[in-house]
Design a protein around this motif. Structure first.
Motif, PDB file in Angstrom:
ATOM      1  N   PRO A   9       0.786  -1.238   0.000  1.00 17.54           N
ATOM      2  CA  PRO A   9       0.000   0.000   0.000  1.00 17.54           C
ATOM      3  C   PRO A   9       0.819   1.290   0.000  1.00 17.54           C
ATOM      4  O   PRO A   9       0.259   2.364  -0.222  1.00 17.54           O
ATOM      5  CB  PRO A   9      -0.818  -0.112   1.300  1.00 17.54           C
ATOM      6  N   ARG A  10       2.106   1.205   0.268  1.00 17.25           N
ATOM      7  CA  ARG A  10       2.951   2.399   0.294  1.00 17.25           C
ATOM      8  C   ARG A  10       3.530   2.626  -1.101  1.00 17.25           C
ATOM      9  O   ARG A  10       4.516   1.985  -1.495  1.00 17.25           O
ATOM     10  CB  ARG A  10       4.048   2.247   1.340  1.00 17.25           C
ATOM     11  N   ARG A  21      -7.756   8.576   4.792  1.00 18.30           N
ATOM     12  CA  ARG A  21      -6.727   9.414   4.168  1.00 18.30           C
ATOM     13  C   ARG A  21      -7.161   9.894   2.792  1.00 18.30           C
ATOM     14  O   ARG A  21      -6.986  11.067   2.441  1.00 18.30           O
ATOM     15  CB  ARG A  21      -5.420   8.617   4.058  1.00 18.30           C
ATOM     16  N   ASN A  22      -7.734   8.994   2.000  1.00 18.92           N
ATOM     17  CA  ASN A  22      -8.191   9.392   0.671  1.00 18.92           C
ATOM     18  C   ASN A  22      -9.333  10.386   0.745  1.00 18.92           C
ATOM     19  O   ASN A  22      -9.391  11.351  -0.031  1.00 18.92           O
ATOM     20  CB  ASN A  22      -8.619   8.152  -0.120  1.00 18.92           C
ATOM     21  N   ASP A  32      -6.743   3.869   5.417  1.00 19.07           N
ATOM     22  CA  ASP A  32      -6.468   4.255   4.027  1.00 19.07           C
ATOM     23  C   ASP A  32      -7.657   5.001   3.434  1.00 19.07           C
ATOM     24  O   ASP A  32      -7.485   5.993   2.702  1.00 19.07           O
ATOM     25  CB  ASP A  32      -6.173   3.014   3.185  1.00 19.07           C
ATOM     26  N   CYS A  69      -1.706   2.478  -5.369  1.00 20.97           N
ATOM     27  CA  CYS A  69      -0.405   2.098  -4.810  1.00 20.97           C
ATOM     28  C   CYS A  69       0.476   1.380  -5.825  1.00 20.97           C
ATOM     29  O   CYS A  69       1.610   1.774  -6.067  1.00 20.97           O
ATOM     30  CB  CYS A  69      -0.600   1.241  -3.564  1.00 20.97           C
ATOM     31  N   GLY A 101      -7.124   0.914   0.045  1.00 19.85           N
ATOM     32  CA  GLY A 101      -7.394   0.183   1.276  1.00 19.85           C
ATOM     33  C   GLY A 101      -7.704  -1.285   1.068  1.00 19.85           C
ATOM     34  O   GLY A 101      -7.811  -2.042   2.041  1.00 19.85           O
ATOM     35  N   CYS A 156      -3.259   4.331  -1.648  1.00 24.23           N
ATOM     36  CA  CYS A 156      -3.896   3.022  -1.728  1.00 24.23           C
ATOM     37  C   CYS A 156      -5.360   3.122  -1.318  1.00 24.23           C
ATOM     38  O   CYS A 156      -5.707   3.795  -0.350  1.00 24.23           O
ATOM     39  CB  CYS A 156      -3.158   2.036  -0.831  1.00 24.23           C
TER      40      CYS A 156
END
Length: 414
Positions: free
Chosen positions: A124-125, A227-228, A224, A175, A209, A207
């Motif tokens: 995911p990073r 964050r998005n 995730d 990602c 998620g 990503c």
């Protein structure tokens, strides 16, 4: 299906949802006819109906073992069973709950635990994944065959048009896709620019998620998602964008599910619901401009090319998008070859090809045999995972369908 949930889950959000889903199952078995793993293994417990029984037993507090976990692990979460089910059983949500419960009761150990942890923390990073992909390409010829398949040769992305139109949409970079195939989002941006829409990627979004969520790190998947949402929300709140475009159908299914994933979060529930409403697969955006697309393509008079279309499970079963891409490819001058058992999974399924390599390879072999039977010049799909997985075993080029349309509209090579 009558269910008596155990005390540990009865009054939880997951328990109530699981009870509702289980209550819809009528044991008909239609789902087994379209389940890829049941077709391969012929074991009731490796089909949706059998897995539903296993999950029911686990939620009722009955003993579970590593064998229980193995049967659930073998599920691709392709959701073909959902398309077949006459009762509307939301199997995808149920298996997420069941896997999480079983893994808590039967924890993984040793190398298996380490591998899954590494996938959750590494894939995911985007920055870390991209750096690893660059390093892998430098030594690609020295890598073992199975690992080399996961490191596709770089293809130039080409220019990304500047944002110049009043109509504007956001794109999720994701990602893995930026490192593995940056040409996909760039092609989407060029196609939409030609159709009068500017596509932009918002800094801070990453990503979707799905990787963490499907590896049983549900809280990591929700993080995730938050964050998005934080990255996209200012543009949404200001009314600057029409939609959030997904060029990877796997990401599309996950983001469309944000409203469900964050329904219990008082700070994010409403925003998650709105983000899910705005999320749309790239095929729907292009299809809405079909008249303009047809006009532009008539001017160019493209030569027909035979293409085999692989509809990802996330597109046809998750997003319920069927027939749209086929029409767009036909309008762009591509001739679609027949593909048998088009509803079956190719075996990619996110990290499945790494965690269940034997089953994944068998599914890929069957899918490639079906895709190439009609003698196509290339294969098209709509999800980076499927594209990379199929390309690892295919002699023909495998491309995202939007790259094919970009080639017709703007002359970029395939």
């Amino acid at each position: 299906m009558q269910t008596q949930l155990a005390d540990f889950i009865r009054d939880s959000v997951e328990g109530r949802e699981a009870a509702e889903i289980l209550g819809k199952c009528v044991h008909c078995g239609f789902c087994t006819a379209t389940c890829p793993t049941y077709q391969l293994l012929g074991d009731e417990l490796d089909g949706p109906r059998g897995r539903i029984y296993l999950i029911k037993q686990a939620l009722e507090g009955q003993p579970v073992t590593e064998k229980t976990r193995q049967h659930l692990d073998r599920c691709l979460t392709c959701r073909s069973c959902e398309s077949t089910c006459p009762s509307g059983v939301r199997y995808g949500h149920l298996v997420d709950i069941g896997r999480h419960v079983v893994e808590q009761r039967v924890p993984r150990r040793g190398a298996e635990r380490v591998v899954r942890w590494a996938l959750r923390e590494f894939v995911p990073r985007a920055g870390l994944f991209g750096a690893a992909m660059k390093a892998g390409r430098l030594v690609r010829g020295l890598l073992p065959e199975k690992l080399r398949e996961k490191v596709p040769p770089v293809r130039p992305a080409g220019p990304w048009p500047r944002a110049r139109h009043a109509r504007r949409m956001l794109a999720l970079a994701g990602c893995a896709q930026p490192a593995m195939a940056p040409s996909i989002n760039a092609a989407a941006a060029r196609v939409l620019d030609t159709l009068g829409i500017s596509l932009v990627e918002q800094p801070g979004a990453g990503c979707c998620g799905a990787v963490r969520h499907h590896l049983n790190d549900h809280e990591g998947g929700r993080a995730d998602a938050r964050r998005n949402i934080d990255a996209w929300w200012p543009a949404v709140e200001r009314g600057e964008i029409e939609g959030i475009v997904m060029t990877a159908s796997g990401c599309g299914v996950q983001v469309k599910d944000y409203g469900h994933l964050l329904a219990g979060d008082p700070l994010y529930a409403e925003r998650a619901r709105r983000i899910a409403e705005l999320t749309v697969d790239i095929s729907a955006v292009v299809a809405a401009e079909a008249a303009r697309l047809a006009e532009l393509l008539r001017i160019r008079r493209p030569e027909p090319i035979a293409v085999a279309w692989h509809a990802p499970c996330t597109l046809q079963h998750g997003l319920k998008v069927r027939g749209v891409v086929e029409e767009l490819l036909g309008a762009a001058g591509f001739t679609l070859t027949p593909v048998r058992d088009a509803h079956l999974c190719c075996g990619s399924a996110g990290t499945y090809s790494l965690l269940q390599p034997e089953l994944s390879e068998r599914l890929r072999e069957a899918k490639l045999a079906a895709l190439t039977a009609g003698g196509p010049a290339l294969i098209a799909s709509a999800n980076i995972g499927c594209i990379t997985h199929l390309q690892g075993g295919a002699e023909l080029p495998v491309r995202h369908w939007i790259e094919l349309v970009d080639a017709r509209l703007n002359g970029f090579p395939l």
